[in-house]
Design an enzyme around this catalytic site. Structure first.
Site, short mmCIF file in Angstrom:
data_model
loop_
_atom_site.label_atom_id
_atom_site.label_comp_id
_atom_site.label_asym_id
_atom_site.label_seq_id
_atom_site.Cartn_x
_atom_site.Cartn_y
_atom_site.Cartn_z
N GLU A 262 -44.47 71.32 -63.34
CA GLU A 262 -45.56 70.34 -63.27
C GLU A 262 -45.51 69.45 -64.52
OE1 GLU A 262 -49.27 72.39 -62.69
OE2 GLU A 262 -48.51 73.52 -61.00
N HIS A 281 -52.12 69.59 -58.90
CA HIS A 281 -52.87 70.63 -59.63
C HIS A 281 -54.29 70.15 -59.93
CE1 HIS A 281 -52.49 74.29 -62.52
NE2 HIS A 281 -53.72 74.18 -62.05
C1 GLV Z 1 -56.54 75.81 -63.69
O1 GLV Z 1 -55.45 75.84 -63.23
C2 GLV Z 1 -57.18 76.92 -64.35
O2 GLV Z 1 -56.53 77.95 -64.58
O3 GLV Z 1 -58.36 76.79 -64.70
#
Ligand code: GLV
Ligand code: GLV
Length: 323
Positions: A262, A281
């Site tokens: 990512e 994400h």
């Molecule tokens: C996001 O990916 C988190 O772990 O809060």
């Protein structure tokens, strides 16, 4: 003299003011290595930090900040932290569970609907004028189908509750059978989960044990009509095996909010596959949820420095040993 803390996360102005009243803030741009950005003399005085998952809290960072007592993650996941090393050094690790469960569950359900009803392709179909030449191909119901949850923590439970509104059967597999799942989902063995699910959604944290734990073997157990959804952490799934399964028709499709790399480069084969729906994400990425997360992350940091038990500790044994 106020305790010095690193802030390596986006901090709203009012929260910065509240933190600055108690601490001296040392800013590190989000994702940059604090060991490289903070001058050596100042490093030795840093006692706390709030950071995103882009900051690696590893042995090298702990060595660079010998006075650090608390690192507060602006995230529920803490795979950016070498927990064993932090605990050995008696550095308290905090995170933000609970406040993002609904937001992540919403993206999970959204991906499921996009896959079953082919909503993303449907949008392109209308925009391009294809509709004027004929009807959109029929899709699949989710009603009456089986949703399998790999992991039944806080997020898994919210997804299960939502799935009931869609008249789905919900099954789960977890390391332990969870009494809190009673009435929400039925426990099944791990292989059984992959075999019976029409939609399989991943809700386990990333660790050495879970890395690539969904691989070729698991994908081969799934129905050719099944969809795989991941809003947890990319590396939990063996992405190369997934791409192969999607190409071969071993499973019908995948909805991914997280990937092994990512940001995902456009050159990734995932971007070429028509049976994949991708998100950047964004599970927790709403104004409301991110605000609740940074509130909690800063409260955890200030509590820990003020000798008040923080709301969310990943290694509470470090805190208990201090008392
Ligand atoms: C996001 O990916 C988190 O772990 O809060
Ligand atoms: C966290 O990811 C949880 O499910 O509690």
């Amino acid at each position: 003299q106020k305790p010095k803390v690193i802030v390596s996360a986006p901090l709203p102005a009012d929260l910065r003011e509240r933190l600055a009243a108690r601490c001296e803030i040392v800013d590190v741009p989000t994702g940059q290595n604090p060991a490289e950005t903070v001058p050596a003399a100042l490093r030795e005085q840093i006692v706390g930090m709030v950071c995103t998952m882009r900051t690696k809290v590893d042995q090298a960072l702990l060595d660079a900040f010998p006075a650090l007592t608390v690192s507060s993650n602006f995230a529920v996941g803490f795979d950016n932290v070498d927990l064993a090393a932090a605990t050995r050094r008696k550095v308290l690790i905090c995170n933000t569970p609970g406040v993002l469960d609904g937001a992540v569950a919403d993206v999970t359900i959204g991906l499921m609907l996009c896959l079953a009803r082919n909503l993303v392709a449907g949008d392109a179909f209308v925009r391009s004028g294809e509709w004027t030449k004929g009807a959109f191909p029929l899709t699949r119901d989710i009603r009456g189908k089986t949703l399998g949850l790999l992991g039944m923590g806080r997020i898994g439970r919210v997804v299960a509750r939502a799935a009931h509104a869609f008249d789905m059967n919900v099954v789960y597999h977890n390391r332990r059978q969870d009494p809190q799942a009673d009435g929400l989902a039925t426990y099944v063995e791990r292989d059984e989960l992959f075999k019976v699910s029409d939609v399989l959604s991943v809700h386990i944290p990333l660790s050495a044990e879970t890395r690539h734990s969904v691989g070729q073997r698991e994908l081969a157990l799934m129905k050719p009509s099944a969809y795989l959804i991941n809003t947890a952490r990319g590396p939990v799934i063996d992405e190369a095996a997934l791409i192969e399964a999607l190409r071969a028709g071993t499973i019908a499709g995948a909805g991914l909010d997280v990937m092994e790399q990512e940001p995902l480069p456009a050159a990734s084969p995932l971007c070429q596959l028509p049976n994949v729906v991708l998100q950047a994400h964004v599970g927790s990425a709403t104004h409301e949820t991110r605000r609740a997360m940074i509130d909690l992350a800063v409260a955890n940091l200030m509590d820990a420095l003020g000798n008040k038990t923080p709301q969310a500790m990943v290694n509470p044994e470090v805190w208990q040993a201090r008392a």
